[in-house]
Enzyme design. Structure first.
Site, PDB file in Angstrom:
ATOM      1  N   CYS A  36       0.824  -1.210   0.000  1.00  0.00           N
ATOM      2  CA  CYS A  36       0.000   0.000   0.000  1.00  0.00           C
ATOM      3  C   CYS A  36       0.862   1.266   0.000  1.00  0.00           C
ATOM      4  CB  CYS A  36      -0.913  -0.073   1.226  1.00  0.00           C
ATOM      5  SG  CYS A  36      -1.583   1.478   1.793  1.00  0.00           S
TER       6      CYS A  36
ATOM      7  N   CYS B 289       0.289   3.835   2.726  1.00  0.00           N
ATOM      8  CA  CYS B 289       0.778   3.294   4.005  1.00  0.00           C
ATOM      9  C   CYS B 289       2.274   3.566   4.149  1.00  0.00           C
ATOM     10  CB  CYS B 289       0.539   1.789   4.089  1.00  0.00           C
ATOM     11  SG  CYS B 289      -1.199   1.310   4.033  1.00  0.00           S
TER      12      CYS B 289
END
Length: 105
Positions: free
Chosen positions: A29, A32
């Site tokens: 991600c 993230c």
């Protein structure tokens, strides 16, 4: 520094007196990965007030589904074992501090 959480230690980790900010994330991600240094900085700046912890959603499906995590990063603030605030998506440090101002007082 941030703490690493798993399905096994999650419940115990969020029970303490100090609030715990949990970052639900995954290695694939992008947002993230952008969030990681922000959280490290936040953790160092506010270590006396809040514990910052990370939970990898791919490795810990039980906790992830328990809290209905649909998109990541999701940050959930726990106080006394209960979720009290949820932030979804990338948060710049200023925004993170503004959102959690009541905890950081």
């Amino acid at each position: 520094a941030t703490m690493t959480l798993t399905d096994a230690n999650f419940q115990q980790a969020i029970q303490g007196d100090k609030p715990v900010l949990v970052d639900f994330w995954a290695a694939w991600c992008g947002p993230c990965r952008m969030m990681a240094p922000v959280l490290e900085e936040f953790a160092e700046a506010h270590a006396d007030k809040v514990t910052v912890a990370k939970l990898n959603v791919d490795e810990n499906p039980e906790t992830t589904s328990q809290f209905g995590i649909m998109s990541i990063p999701t940050l959930i603030l726990f106080k006394g074992g209960r979720p009290v605030k949820q932030l979804i998506g990338y948060q710049p440090k200023e925004q993170l501090e503004a959102q959690l101002a009541d905890v950081l007082q």
